[in-house]
Enzyme design. Structure first.
Site, PDB file in Angstrom:
ATOM      1  N   TYR A  79       4.552  49.344  18.695  1.00  0.00           N
ATOM      2  CA  TYR A  79       5.265  49.623  17.833  1.00  0.00           C
ATOM      3  C   TYR A  79       6.639  49.870  18.131  1.00  0.00           C
ATOM      4  O   TYR A  79       7.641  49.581  17.572  1.00  0.00           O
ATOM      5  CB  TYR A  79       4.777  51.032  16.907  1.00  0.00           C
ATOM      6  CG  TYR A  79       5.112  51.327  15.568  1.00  0.00           C
ATOM      7  CD1 TYR A  79       4.757  50.544  14.705  1.00  0.00           C
ATOM      8  CD2 TYR A  79       6.269  52.021  15.541  1.00  0.00           C
ATOM      9  CE1 TYR A  79       5.161  50.906  13.287  1.00  0.00           C
ATOM     10  CE2 TYR A  79       7.114  52.239  14.401  1.00  0.00           C
ATOM     11  CZ  TYR A  79       6.404  51.620  13.076  1.00  0.00           C
ATOM     12  OH  TYR A  79       6.913  51.923  11.998  1.00  0.00           O
ATOM     13  N   PHE A 131      26.111  32.188  -0.851  1.00  0.00           N
ATOM     14  CA  PHE A 131      24.790  31.688  -0.777  1.00  0.00           C
ATOM     15  C   PHE A 131      23.965  32.734  -2.079  1.00  0.00           C
ATOM     16  O   PHE A 131      24.369  33.584  -2.168  1.00  0.00           O
ATOM     17  CB  PHE A 131      23.965  31.933   0.513  1.00  0.00           C
ATOM     18  CG  PHE A 131      22.575  31.350   0.565  1.00  0.00           C
ATOM     19  CD1 PHE A 131      22.471  29.974   0.250  1.00  0.00           C
ATOM     20  CD2 PHE A 131      21.544  32.246   0.582  1.00  0.00           C
ATOM     21  CE1 PHE A 131      21.050  29.474   0.202  1.00  0.00           C
ATOM     22  CE2 PHE A 131      20.293  31.713   0.622  1.00  0.00           C
ATOM     23  CZ  PHE A 131      19.992  30.308   0.375  1.00  0.00           C
ATOM     24  N   THR A 132      22.995  32.263  -2.495  1.00  0.00           N
ATOM     25  CA  THR A 132      22.168  32.627  -3.630  1.00  0.00           C
ATOM     26  C   THR A 132      21.730  33.998  -3.327  1.00  0.00           C
ATOM     27  O   THR A 132      22.427  35.408  -4.106  1.00  0.00           O
ATOM     28  CB  THR A 132      21.023  32.013  -4.062  1.00  0.00           C
ATOM     29  OG1 THR A 132      20.208  31.904  -2.918  1.00  0.00           O
ATOM     30  CG2 THR A 132      21.414  30.794  -4.696  1.00  0.00           C
ATOM     31  N   ASP A 222      27.882  34.835   8.570  1.00  0.00           N
ATOM     32  CA  ASP A 222      26.610  34.347   8.463  1.00  0.00           C
ATOM     33  C   ASP A 222      26.463  33.057   9.295  1.00  0.00           C
ATOM     34  O   ASP A 222      26.887  32.081   9.077  1.00  0.00           O
ATOM     35  CB  ASP A 222      26.404  34.007   7.047  1.00  0.00           C
ATOM     36  CG  ASP A 222      24.871  33.741   6.631  1.00  0.00           C
ATOM     37  OD1 ASP A 222      24.177  33.442   7.565  1.00  0.00           O
ATOM     38  OD2 ASP A 222      24.494  33.508   5.531  1.00  0.00           O
ATOM     39  N   LYS A 265      16.093  29.764  10.381  1.00  0.00           N
ATOM     40  CA  LYS A 265      16.963  28.598  10.356  1.00  0.00           C
ATOM     41  C   LYS A 265      17.336  28.634  12.105  1.00  0.00           C
ATOM     42  O   LYS A 265      16.992  28.004  12.830  1.00  0.00           O
ATOM     43  CB  LYS A 265      18.085  28.445   9.554  1.00  0.00           C
ATOM     44  CG  LYS A 265      17.705  28.417   8.144  1.00  0.00           C
ATOM     45  CD  LYS A 265      18.958  28.448   7.163  1.00  0.00           C
ATOM     46  CE  LYS A 265      18.666  28.091   5.725  1.00  0.00           C
ATOM     47  NZ  LYS A 265      18.476  27.093   5.236  1.00  0.00           N
ATOM     48  N   ARG A 388      19.643  21.449  -6.507  1.00  0.00           N
ATOM     49  CA  ARG A 388      20.810  22.324  -6.429  1.00  0.00           C
ATOM     50  C   ARG A 388      21.839  21.951  -7.407  1.00  0.00           C
ATOM     51  O   ARG A 388      22.848  21.379  -6.944  1.00  0.00           O
ATOM     52  CB  ARG A 388      21.344  22.393  -4.970  1.00  0.00           C
ATOM     53  CG  ARG A 388      20.431  23.120  -4.029  1.00  0.00           C
ATOM     54  CD  ARG A 388      20.305  24.616  -3.969  1.00  0.00           C
ATOM     55  NE  ARG A 388      19.373  25.258  -3.221  1.00  0.00           N
ATOM     56  CZ  ARG A 388      19.121  26.394  -3.362  1.00  0.00           C
ATOM     57  NH1 ARG A 388      19.708  27.321  -4.538  1.00  0.00           N
ATOM     58  NH2 ARG A 388      18.223  27.137  -2.627  1.00  0.00           N
ATOM     59  N   PHE A 454      14.758  28.763 -11.286  1.00  0.00           N
ATOM     60  CA  PHE A 454      14.435  27.669 -10.623  1.00  0.00           C
ATOM     61  C   PHE A 454      13.220  27.668  -9.688  1.00  0.00           C
ATOM     62  O   PHE A 454      12.590  26.789  -9.216  1.00  0.00           O
ATOM     63  CB  PHE A 454      15.745  27.127  -9.601  1.00  0.00           C
ATOM     64  CG  PHE A 454      16.157  28.204  -8.686  1.00  0.00           C
ATOM     65  CD1 PHE A 454      16.973  29.031  -9.004  1.00  0.00           C
ATOM     66  CD2 PHE A 454      15.691  28.109  -7.309  1.00  0.00           C
ATOM     67  CE1 PHE A 454      17.548  29.946  -8.120  1.00  0.00           C
ATOM     68  CE2 PHE A 454      15.919  29.014  -6.444  1.00  0.00           C
ATOM     69  CZ  PHE A 454      16.819  29.989  -6.743  1.00  0.00           C
TER      70      PHE A 454
END
Ligand code: F0G
Length: 481
Positions: A79, A131-132, A222, A265, A388, A454
């Site tokens: 941990y 970005f969303t 980002d 990613k 999109r 969506f």
């Protein structure tokens, strides 16, 4: 840097071999039509067992290397104070040259922490493009987003190599109008997700750095799609031509104050992290990690994933690894352009983006053309893409639709997952659909969630166009799958 073929063909050659495989299922078109109806014409609601090529996203579905899998077996499961975390932290310090590191369970968790600490009501976050999840967290904390990429970044067909760059005049204009105190931070996305995986240049980042320095502003990167961006810096930016990938990475990092990323990613695993140059800022963010993520030495990730990620980040410095996605995407884009199928150009990272405004000009935006094409493509091929366009927008408070600037069908190219023959199949089916585009009609909601519709909204075709499409497929392809 690429292998030339004697015959002159431009073929992206895989610099890896496949050692673990997963069987795929391609049901006949009649069953695909049924599956699409069962999913309410929403590709998010399909069952993966009905999908042949899953091009929904590159998030959490990239192929792992043998070295990543092996590293998972030596993870130090504790941990607190895990040696696995030490290795991860050391790797990030080495790559980005930033001392302070915080782990998170995925990219949007970084955005939550950053926004809670840096965004206050009434502040603005200028960025090349949103970005969303980024926008949602900034807005939740009372801030607003200003998208200031160059106008040419939004042109669908272009030869501009860095469509993700920020318009410096617009940035200076924002600072002059609102004053630096109103700017929470400046955010750059490398590369940009929602405008077609388009990269940013180091030259642009240097200009942004100068504006930030002149006004005491924080520059946040980002880096979720950084692997693709590095390839484009190397191949499209003269100043990077003779630099190694680690050198380009450091050149980018040296211009930033904070770097965060989705490791679903970057690094081909699952997780995320925030790297910070300034210790005070690190301390302010650190308190939120045990609250939302988990203890500071795992941050919501399994230690096995952290091991895989550490190796994945190391492998991202290998030009053969990072070139695979962009080269496959470029192949797909170029072949579709040859056939007249409208796609975003130049080819970017992440995936191939079909320009549905030009593909289905007869379907009005009120009938969600990009969603309709996603549905049609699945029926015609078993390929799952992601809408999109206007379907991904949210209605105005008065119930009227918000129509997006671009109607795109995103066909993501998870890294090292598909073979070239599978990509050729995708090209072929898109070509067929384009030849038969007049058969494709629109969609209408039968169940419309208020927020993020969506993801789980359900739709029905307007008219019987899907039956006509299936009949034409049978006429053209006989008993082929
Ligand atoms: N930033 C960018 C540029 C992204 O593309 C994503 C995710 C995130 C942040 C959020 O990261 O999913 O780990 O929480 N993009 C995924 C996609 C969802 O399909 O394009 P996350």
């Amino acid at each position: 840097m690429t292998v030339k073929f004697f015959g002159g063909d431009t073929v992206p050659l895989e610099m890896h071999k496949v050692r673990v495989v997963q069987k795929l299922n391609l049901p006949p078109i009649e069953e695909r039509q049924k599956a699409m109806a069962g999913a309410g014409n929403n590709t998010f609601l399909l069952q993966n067992r009905d999908v042949f090529m899953d091009m929904l996203t590159d998030s959490g579905v990239n192929a792992m290397s043998d070295r990543q899998m092996a590293a998972m077996m030596v993870a130090d499961d504790s941990y607190a104070g895990s040696a696995t975390y030490e290795r991860f932290e050391a790797k990030l310090r080495d790559l980005f040259g930033m001392h302070w590191v915080l782990p998170t369970h995925q990219g949007r968790a970084c955005e939550n922490i950053l926004s809670q600490v840096l965004v206050t009501p009434g502040t603005i976050v200028p960025m090349n493009y949103h970005f969303t999840t980024t926008k949602a967290h900034i807005v939740l904390n009372g801030g607003t987003v200003e998208e200031i990429c160059y106008d040419r970044g939004l042109e669908v067909t272009s030869s501009f190599p860095f469509k993700g760059d920020m318009d410096i005049d617009k940035l200076e204009g924002l600072v002059a109008t609102h004053g630096p105190d109103k700017i929470a931070f400046v955010r750059m996305e490398a590369g940009t997700n929602l405008i077609g995986g388009q990269p940013i240049s180091i030259a642009n980042l240097q200009e942004i750095r100068a504006v930030c320095d002149a006004n005491g502003l924080l520059l946040v990167l980002d880096a979720s799609l950084l692997a693709d961006n590095l390839w484009f810096n190397k191949t499209r930016e003269e100043s990077c031509r003779d630099l190694t990938i680690p050198e380009i990475t450091r050149k980018i990092a040296d211009l930033c104050d904070v770097i965060y990323f989705s490791a679903r990613k970057l690094g081909c695993a699952r997780g995320g992290a925030i790297c910070i140059r300034n210790e005070d800022l690190f301390r302010k963010m650190r308190v939120l990690v045990p609250l939302y993520e988990g203890f500071l030495t795992y941050g919501g990730m399994s230690v096995r994933e952290i091991e895989a990620l550490t190796v994945g980040l190391e492998e991202t410095m290998d030009v053969d690894m990072i070139s695979q996605g962009p080269l496959f995407i470029a192949y797909m884009v170029d072949e579709l352009v040859k056939r007249g199928v409208p796609v975003i150009t130049p080819a970017g990272g992440l995936g191939c983006h079909v320009d549905v405004m030009r593909f289905l000009p007869h379907v009005p935006q009120s009938q969600y053309p990009a969603g309709a094409l996603a549905s049609a493509l699945f029926i015609a091929s078993g390929i799952r893409g992601m809408e999109r366009g206007s379907l991904s927008e949210q209605r105005n408070p008065d119930g009227t639709e918000v129509y997006s600037n671009m109607e795109l069908l995103r066909l993501a190219m998870p890294r090292r997952v598909f073979t070239l023959s599978q990509v050729k199949y995708a090209i072929d089916r898109l070509d067929w659909l384009y030849q038969n585009r007049e058969l494709i009609g629109g969609l209408t909601f039968v169940e419309e969630p208020e927020i993020l519709r969506f993801f789980y909204g359900r739709l029905a075709p307007v008219g019987d166009w899907q039956e006509k499409l299936v009949a034409k497929f049978r006429a053209d392809f006989g008993d082929s799958l």
